[in-house]
Design a protein around this motif. Structure first.
Motif, PDB file in Angstrom:
ATOM      1  N   GLU A  47     -37.413 -53.345 -77.786  1.00 28.95           N
ATOM      2  CA  GLU A  47     -37.950 -53.117 -79.126  1.00 28.95           C
ATOM      3  C   GLU A  47     -39.473 -53.034 -79.096  1.00 28.95           C
ATOM      4  OE1 GLU A  47     -36.745 -52.383 -83.138  1.00 28.95           O
ATOM      5  OE2 GLU A  47     -35.701 -52.495 -81.203  1.00 28.95           O
ATOM      6  N   VAL A  48     -40.112 -53.870 -78.278  1.00 30.22           N
ATOM      7  CA  VAL A  48     -41.566 -53.822 -78.136  1.00 30.22           C
ATOM      8  C   VAL A  48     -41.983 -52.463 -77.579  1.00 30.22           C
ATOM      9  CG1 VAL A  48     -43.529 -54.751 -76.847  1.00 30.22           C
ATOM     10  CG2 VAL A  48     -41.888 -56.306 -77.943  1.00 30.22           C
ATOM     11  N   GLY A  49     -41.189 -51.943 -76.637  1.00 24.92           N
ATOM     12  CA  GLY A  49     -41.477 -50.617 -76.094  1.00 24.92           C
ATOM     13  C   GLY A  49     -41.450 -49.552 -77.179  1.00 24.92           C
ATOM     14  N   LYS A  50     -40.501 -49.650 -78.110  1.00 24.21           N
ATOM     15  CA  LYS A  50     -40.437 -48.706 -79.234  1.00 24.21           C
ATOM     16  C   LYS A  50     -41.672 -48.837 -80.112  1.00 24.21           C
ATOM     17  CE  LYS A  50     -35.378 -48.523 -79.653  1.00 24.21           C
ATOM     18  NZ  LYS A  50     -34.232 -48.829 -80.564  1.00 24.21           N
ATOM     19  N   TYR A  51     -42.072 -50.073 -80.373  1.00 22.01           N
ATOM     20  CA  TYR A  51     -43.263 -50.296 -81.204  1.00 22.01           C
ATOM     21  C   TYR A  51     -44.475 -49.628 -80.569  1.00 22.01           C
ATOM     22  CZ  TYR A  51     -40.627 -54.015 -83.610  1.00 22.01           C
ATOM     23  OH  TYR A  51     -39.712 -54.727 -84.326  1.00 22.01           O
ATOM     24  N   ASN A  52     -44.609 -49.791 -79.243  1.00 26.46           N
ATOM     25  CA  ASN A  52     -45.772 -49.224 -78.551  1.00 26.46           C
ATOM     26  C   ASN A  52     -45.741 -47.699 -78.597  1.00 26.46           C
ATOM     27  OD1 ASN A  52     -46.628 -51.813 -77.937  1.00 26.46           O
ATOM     28  ND2 ASN A  52     -45.640 -51.837 -75.921  1.00 26.46           N
ATOM     29  N   THR A  53     -44.527 -47.160 -78.425  1.00 23.32           N
ATOM     30  CA  THR A  53     -44.393 -45.691 -78.459  1.00 23.32           C
ATOM     31  C   THR A  53     -44.735 -45.148 -79.844  1.00 23.32           C
ATOM     32  OG1 THR A  53     -42.663 -45.764 -76.767  1.00 23.32           O
ATOM     33  CG2 THR A  53     -42.804 -43.772 -78.117  1.00 23.32           C
ATOM     34  N   GLN A  54     -44.260 -45.867 -80.890  1.00 24.53           N
ATOM     35  CA  GLN A  54     -44.492 -45.434 -82.267  1.00 24.53           C
ATOM     36  C   GLN A  54     -45.844 -45.896 -82.804  1.00 24.53           C
ATOM     37  OE1 GLN A  54     -41.123 -46.976 -84.417  1.00 24.53           O
ATOM     38  NE2 GLN A  54     -39.631 -45.781 -83.235  1.00 24.53           N
ATOM     39  N   LYS A  55     -46.612 -46.601 -81.960  1.00 24.66           N
ATOM     40  CA  LYS A  55     -47.940 -47.102 -82.316  1.00 24.66           C
ATOM     41  C   LYS A  55     -47.899 -47.978 -83.570  1.00 24.66           C
ATOM     42  CE  LYS A  55     -50.342 -43.243 -80.139  1.00 24.66           C
ATOM     43  NZ  LYS A  55     -51.353 -42.127 -80.298  1.00 24.66           N
ATOM     44  N   VAL A  56     -46.913 -48.880 -83.589  1.00 22.11           N
ATOM     45  CA  VAL A  56     -46.834 -49.857 -84.671  1.00 22.11           C
ATOM     46  C   VAL A  56     -47.869 -50.940 -84.404  1.00 22.11           C
ATOM     47  CG1 VAL A  56     -45.373 -51.554 -85.834  1.00 22.11           C
ATOM     48  CG2 VAL A  56     -44.375 -49.416 -84.991  1.00 22.11           C
ATOM     49  N   SER A  57     -48.788 -51.125 -85.334  1.00 15.18           N
ATOM     50  CA  SER A  57     -49.871 -52.096 -85.139  1.00 15.18           C
ATOM     51  C   SER A  57     -49.324 -53.516 -85.095  1.00 15.18           C
ATOM     52  CB  SER A  57     -50.910 -51.969 -86.252  1.00 15.18           C
ATOM     53  OG  SER A  57     -50.320 -52.217 -87.513  1.00 15.18           O
ATOM     54  N   LEU A  58     -50.079 -54.401 -84.451  1.00 13.03           N
ATOM     55  CA  LEU A  58     -49.629 -55.773 -84.243  1.00 13.03           C
ATOM     56  C   LEU A  58     -49.351 -56.486 -85.560  1.00 13.03           C
ATOM     57  CD1 LEU A  58     -49.076 -57.899 -82.046  1.00 13.03           C
ATOM     58  CD2 LEU A  58     -51.448 -58.668 -82.329  1.00 13.03           C
ATOM     59  N   ASP A  59     -50.138 -56.207 -86.581  1.00 13.64           N
ATOM     60  CA  ASP A  59     -49.968 -56.906 -87.863  1.00 13.64           C
ATOM     61  C   ASP A  59     -48.733 -56.424 -88.633  1.00 13.64           C
ATOM     62  OD1 ASP A  59     -51.080 -54.405 -88.339  1.00 13.64           O
ATOM     63  OD2 ASP A  59     -52.071 -55.066 -90.178  1.00 13.64           O
ATOM     64  N   TYR A 155     -43.633 -62.756 -76.708  1.00 10.06           N
ATOM     65  CA  TYR A 155     -43.865 -63.183 -78.091  1.00 10.06           C
ATOM     66  C   TYR A 155     -45.278 -62.869 -78.587  1.00 10.06           C
ATOM     67  CZ  TYR A 155     -45.681 -67.750 -76.289  1.00 10.06           C
ATOM     68  OH  TYR A 155     -46.365 -68.755 -75.658  1.00 10.06           O
ATOM     69  N   THR A 156     -46.223 -62.637 -77.656  1.00  4.26           N
ATOM     70  CA  THR A 156     -47.568 -62.261 -78.109  1.00  4.26           C
ATOM     71  C   THR A 156     -47.635 -60.809 -78.581  1.00  4.26           C
ATOM     72  OG1 THR A 156     -48.149 -61.789 -75.802  1.00  4.26           O
ATOM     73  CG2 THR A 156     -48.770 -63.956 -76.682  1.00  4.26           C
ATOM     74  N   ASN A 157     -46.524 -60.067 -78.440  1.00  2.00           N
ATOM     75  CA  ASN A 157     -46.464 -58.707 -78.991  1.00  2.00           C
ATOM     76  C   ASN A 157     -46.102 -58.723 -80.475  1.00  2.00           C
ATOM     77  OD1 ASN A 157     -46.685 -56.517 -76.726  1.00  2.00           O
ATOM     78  ND2 ASN A 157     -45.501 -58.207 -75.829  1.00  2.00           N
ATOM     79  N   PHE A 158     -46.020 -59.899 -81.042  1.00  2.00           N
ATOM     80  CA  PHE A 158     -45.757 -60.064 -82.473  1.00  2.00           C
ATOM     81  C   PHE A 158     -46.863 -60.923 -83.080  1.00  2.00           C
ATOM     82  CE2 PHE A 158     -41.792 -59.311 -80.336  1.00  2.00           C
ATOM     83  CZ  PHE A 158     -41.076 -58.464 -81.189  1.00  2.00           C
ATOM     84  N   SER A 159     -47.184 -60.659 -84.308  1.00  2.00           N
ATOM     85  CA  SER A 159     -48.296 -61.394 -84.938  1.00  2.00           C
ATOM     86  C   SER A 159     -47.824 -62.543 -85.813  1.00  2.00           C
ATOM     87  CB  SER A 159     -49.145 -60.438 -85.794  1.00  2.00           C
ATOM     88  OG  SER A 159     -48.338 -59.794 -86.779  1.00  2.00           O
ATOM     89  N   SER A 160     -46.535 -62.587 -86.151  1.00  2.00           N
ATOM     90  CA  SER A 160     -46.057 -63.681 -86.995  1.00  2.00           C
ATOM     91  C   SER A 160     -44.652 -64.091 -86.588  1.00  2.00           C
ATOM     92  CB  SER A 160     -46.061 -63.285 -88.474  1.00  2.00           C
ATOM     93  OG  SER A 160     -44.902 -62.541 -88.804  1.00  2.00           O
ATOM     94  N   VAL A 161     -44.336 -65.339 -86.890  1.00  2.00           N
ATOM     95  CA  VAL A 161     -42.983 -65.864 -86.734  1.00  2.00           C
ATOM     96  C   VAL A 161     -42.528 -66.341 -88.103  1.00  2.00           C
ATOM     97  CG1 VAL A 161     -41.525 -67.627 -85.681  1.00  2.00           C
ATOM     98  CG2 VAL A 161     -43.379 -66.591 -84.362  1.00  2.00           C
ATOM     99  N   ILE A 162     -41.369 -65.869 -88.535  1.00  4.26           N
ATOM    100  CA  ILE A 162     -40.802 -66.271 -89.824  1.00  4.26           C
ATOM    101  C   ILE A 162     -39.542 -67.075 -89.547  1.00  4.26           C
ATOM    102  CG2 ILE A 162     -39.858 -65.491 -92.033  1.00  4.26           C
ATOM    103  CD1 ILE A 162     -41.510 -62.927 -91.696  1.00  4.26           C
ATOM    104  N   VAL A 163     -39.493 -68.301 -90.050  1.00  2.00           N
ATOM    105  CA  VAL A 163     -38.371 -69.198 -89.805  1.00  2.00           C
ATOM    106  C   VAL A 163     -37.613 -69.424 -91.104  1.00  2.00           C
ATOM    107  CG1 VAL A 163     -37.667 -71.489 -89.024  1.00  2.00           C
ATOM    108  CG2 VAL A 163     -39.602 -70.333 -87.925  1.00  2.00           C
ATOM    109  N   ILE A 164     -36.300 -69.223 -91.055  1.00  2.00           N
ATOM    110  CA  ILE A 164     -35.453 -69.345 -92.238  1.00  2.00           C
ATOM    111  C   ILE A 164     -34.274 -70.245 -91.903  1.00  2.00           C
ATOM    112  CG2 ILE A 164     -34.071 -68.104 -93.967  1.00  2.00           C
ATOM    113  CD1 ILE A 164     -35.710 -65.570 -93.059  1.00  2.00           C
ATOM    114  N   SER A 165     -34.029 -71.228 -92.730  1.00  2.00           N
ATOM    115  CA  SER A 165     -32.879 -72.103 -92.552  1.00  2.00           C
ATOM    116  C   SER A 165     -31.697 -71.549 -93.318  1.00  2.00           C
ATOM    117  CB  SER A 165     -33.209 -73.510 -93.065  1.00  2.00           C
ATOM    118  OG  SER A 165     -32.031 -74.284 -93.203  1.00  2.00           O
ATOM    119  N   ASP A 166     -30.494 -71.783 -92.779  1.00  2.00           N
ATOM    120  CA  ASP A 166     -29.309 -71.338 -93.513  1.00  2.00           C
ATOM    121  C   ASP A 166     -29.069 -72.191 -94.754  1.00  2.00           C
ATOM    122  OD1 ASP A 166     -28.437 -73.686 -92.346  1.00  2.00           O
ATOM    123  OD2 ASP A 166     -26.499 -72.888 -91.725  1.00  2.00           O
ATOM    124  N   LYS A 167     -29.915 -73.186 -94.986  1.00  2.00           N
ATOM    125  CA  LYS A 167     -29.863 -73.972 -96.216  1.00  2.00           C
ATOM    126  C   LYS A 167     -30.796 -73.399 -97.279  1.00  2.00           C
ATOM    127  CE  LYS A 167     -28.636 -78.185 -93.733  1.00  2.00           C
ATOM    128  NZ  LYS A 167     -29.063 -79.548 -93.325  1.00  2.00           N
TER     129      LYS A 167
END
Length: 783
Positions: A47-59, A155-167
């Motif tokens: 998926e990171v490879g796709k982001y790089n190919t499509q030039k998806v910015s880190l943010d 994981y440094t190829n992503f700028s944020s981590v979103i954590v969601i509980s099933d509660k």
């Protein structure tokens, strides 16, 4: 590879207590988990490879971790966990790879769950991974450890981590194309904000509520140092752990905190030491700053709402208005997405009473005025977007919303008519209800049970008792009826003449003469509840044509009761010359039924009033039967309730029946507290002396029953608790909030209530302790 394996060893042993020696099966689990992480890493790398190919910015790149807790089979709701999961998966399926914000989704399955998540998670998608931990792991840190297993190179190829509980439930808005992610990133990407929560609480100190949050990647990296070594937080509390790791790390990096709720409510783009608080009731002295307790919290304001765990376990601690808002918003999401199958209605608990809770929820759901949802039952599909278990109830949106039930009301159609005797104590005004420690059914609840009828052809005629405060209550009743603006709800002029059942039945006959469409009539009270199919069942008996098989007479040609033909609980006593029964007996549930059972057990005791005997058989009955105090009536003393007896108007008029002239034995007339005594004699007269035909309707769940207040089964089904006492006039239903108040105020050294017994059983019955019984329970009625 070896470093990853040893990291996994540390992680799995950190999240669960295991034996010191590593057995072969533990090693096998570690190897399996290692393979799972390697598979996840490969998908992330692609998926990171796709982001790089499509030039998806880190943010624009986000790692989203949805943590699935191990669900306690007795305390936590399978329905809630399933619905939360399905709603979140629905948002993933609507997230296009052309969206402004991109995300890789990781489902962190901590030790398995009741919803068998693997059957529903779309693991076939390139941006979705499913990690199953072989041990039960806490949601406080396991989601973050899962991300760290990817290693810095990924994981440094992503700028944020979103954590969601099933509660938590969401996204309640912005599900399409990851718009909800954009709402969080708007706050995260400005004003030096390092962590954004869906909601924020200042109780007891300011903090993000960790059921859902987003953070910058460097906050996670800083927090990782706190997961091991001497500085590792020891608290098992999720909030405390969050404060000691995530919040502390963000503060160390000079980041601020923010929440979507505070931004939408008060335009706070970051927390400015200004806490928001709400007063949930008029006259409430102190406002609360915990949004989980707010009554006016709109689900879309938080995007993800806390929905699961302790707040929704009985007793439900959330505000009823908030619960209603969340359920209504959930239903609307299902309406917007026809492919979304949800468990409706949701049951907030499991255990032996689950089926009863489910039936009660279905009854209540009929009154929610959401005709676009169709409720299904006994679903056995094997598809990934549905449920395999038989008996599970779910809902899906209809392409064409079904018409409102009242739309099929026909003025000239045969109807069931109710003569409803109402008393001031049945007022729905909160000040009236507070006068009793018991949870009493009020006249509006009775009205709502009529409005839920699947067959709309009924009319209710309300009449007041003469004398006392009834005159003042008359205006109040008019106000209540006007609120519903329903032609079927009318006040009767004058008052009820006399208090005997004979007088009530004669008044019913008189009132039905004014309404040509009244086919069957009954006398009832403002504190009774009618199952949603009672009217339909009574009219089915009327519409019977010809001399059908006696076992199928109730179902008629339509076969209303599935499998009713030949069923042992269908008792029909229609005469050969009759095609329409003159009396229809509906199943009923009443305190009198419990009294009958109690008197039976009392007769077997040496000490019939001994305190330890209370609740024992009550608990046992509910453990063995879904509806233990529901019976099919018999016209005999103690086995009949007039509210469940429907009389054919044509027969009453043709034979000029005058109930006041039917002789009542003096011994019965003097028994003013004898349940069903007078009515039993009157009905026996019709059956034995007049040879009237009759039929008994089958018991087919709560929907088929008349609940005469106070009803033990209706009490338990509604999530409340029955108070058991030797004198049945002092038994009744106790609301969960009152129950908690009683427990908080009870004497800790010499408690008046036997809390240990009540909470060690099925939590459906409360009794006095030996000390409380010695004081005859006065403390109960004076609090």
């Amino acid at each position: 590879m070896p470093s990853l394996f040893f990291a996994l060893c540390f992680t799995i042993f950190a999240c669960a207590t295991v034996a010191s020696d590593t057995s072969s099966w533990q090693r096998a689990e570690l190897v399996q988990l290692q393979q799972t992480f390697l598979k996840m890493a490969r998908k992330v790398r692609t998926e990171v490879g796709k982001y790089n190919t499509q030039k998806v910015s880190l943010d624009k790149r986000n790692l989203v971790v949805y943590h699935i807790n191990d669900v306690n089979t007795e305390k936590d709701s399978r329905d809630i966990a399933y619905n939360n999961l399905q709603l979140f998966i629905s948002s993933i399926l609507q997230h296009s790879d052309k969206s402004d914000q991109q995300a890789f989704y990781i489902f962190n399955d901590a030790g398995g769950s009741l919803v068998d998540a693997g059957r529903f998670i779309p693991s076939d998608r390139d941006n979705v991974a499913h990690v199953v931990w072989p041990k039960k792991c806490n949601e406080k840190d396991t989601p973050l450890k899962t991300v760290l297993q990817l290693g810095p190179s990924l994981y440094t190829n992503f700028s944020s981590v979103i954590v969601i509980s099933d509660k938590s439930r969401g996204p309640m808005t912005g599900a399409k194309n990851g718009q909800w992610i954009q709402d969080f990133r708007y706050l995260l990407d400005r004003n030096d904000v390092g962590v954004v929560g869906s909601s924020f609480s200042c109780d007891p100190t300011p903090h993000i509520q960790p059921h859902m949050y987003a953070m910058r990647m460097d906050v996670l990296v800083e927090s990782a140092s706190k997961f091991s070594g001497s500085r590792k937080p020891q608290s098992s509390n999720v909030v405390q752990f969050f404060l000691e790791t995530i919040t502390a790390s963000a503060t160390k990096l000079n980041y601020r905190q923010a929440s979507v709720l505070y931004y939408k409510r008060d335009q706070q783009e970051f927390f400015e030491n200004k806490c928001l608080a709400e007063k949930n009731a008029p006259g409430q002295m102190v406002a609360t700053s915990n949004p989980a307790t707010w009554c006016n919290l709109a689900p879309e304001d938080a995007i993800f709402v806390k929905w699961g765990g302790v707040p929704l376990r009985p007793p439900v601690l959330l505000c009823p208005e908030h619960v209603d808002k969340v359920l209504t918003a959930t239903a609307k999401l299902a309406e917007q997405n026809p492919a979304l199958h949800l468990h409706f209605p949701e049951v907030h608990a499991r255990g032996v009473i689950y089926e009863l809770f489910k039936q009660f929820g279905i009854e209540q759901w009929r009154g929610r005025h959401l005709p676009q949802l169709l409720v299904h039952s006994n679903h056995t599909s094997e598809s990934k977007d549905s449920v395999r278990e038989s008996g599970i109830v779910y809902a899906t949106a209809l392409a064409n919303p079904r018409p409102s039930m009242v739309d099929s009301y026909t003025e000239s159609a045969p109807k069931v008519c109710f003569l409803v005797r109402v008393l001031p104590k049945q007022d729905s005004d909160p000040s009236v209800k507070k006068s009793s420690v018991f949870s009493l059914v009020d006249v509006e609840e009775m009205i709502q049970s009529l409005l839920r009828q699947t067959n709309p052809n009924w009319r209710a005629m309300f009449i007041l008792n003469s004398g006392g405060t009834s005159g003042k209550f008359s205006k109040r009743m008019l106000t209540i009826l006007q609120k519903y603006d329903d032609v079927r709800l009318k006040m009767v002029e004058g008052y009820m003449d006399g208090t005997t059942h004979a007088a009530e039945l004669d008044r019913l006959t008189a009132e039905m003469q004014h309404h040509e469409d009244c086919t069957y009539g009954t006398v009832t009270s403002g504190d009774n509840i009618y199952g949603s199919e009672v009217v339909q069942n009574v009219l089915n008996a009327y519409h019977k044509e010809g001399k059908e098989d006696k076992d199928s007479v109730v179902g008629g040609k339509e076969g209303l009761f599935e499998g009713a033909k030949g069923a042992s609980n269908v008792a029909v006593e229609v005469g050969e010359e009759d095609t329409v029964p003159k009396i229809v007996f509906s199943p009923y549930d009443s305190r009198a039924t419990a009294e009958f059972e109690m008197n039976t057990r009392n007769s077997l005791r040496v000490q019939p009033d001994f305190w330890m005997e209370q609740c024992v058989s009550f608990d046992a009955m509910f453990a063995a039967h879904t509806m233990p105090y529901t019976i099919q009536p018999n016209p005999m003393v103690g086995r009949i309730e007039l509210a469940g007896v429907f009389l054919l108007k044509d027969a009453l008029l043709a034979e000029k029946i005058k109930f006041g002239l039917i002789p009542i034995p003096e011994t019965i007339a003097l028994e003013s507290h004898c349940a069903g005594c007078e009515s039993a004699i009157l009905l026996q007269h019709l059956l034995r002396n007049k040879h009237w035909s009759s039929t008994k309707l089958p018991i087919d769940g709560l929907k088929s029953v008349v609940f005469e207040g106070p009803s033990p089964t209706w009490c338990v089904a509604s999530g409340n608790v029955w108070f058991d006492y030797p004198d049945h006039q002092k038994t009744g239903c106790v609301d969960q909030r009152v129950l908690k108040l009683l427990q908080d105020r009870d004497n800790k050294d010499k408690p008046y209530f036997d809390w240990k017994y009540s909470y060690s059983r099925h939590k459906v019955c409360l009794r006095l302790s030996e000390h409380g019984y010695a004081n005859k329970g006065d403390i109960f009625y004076t609090r």
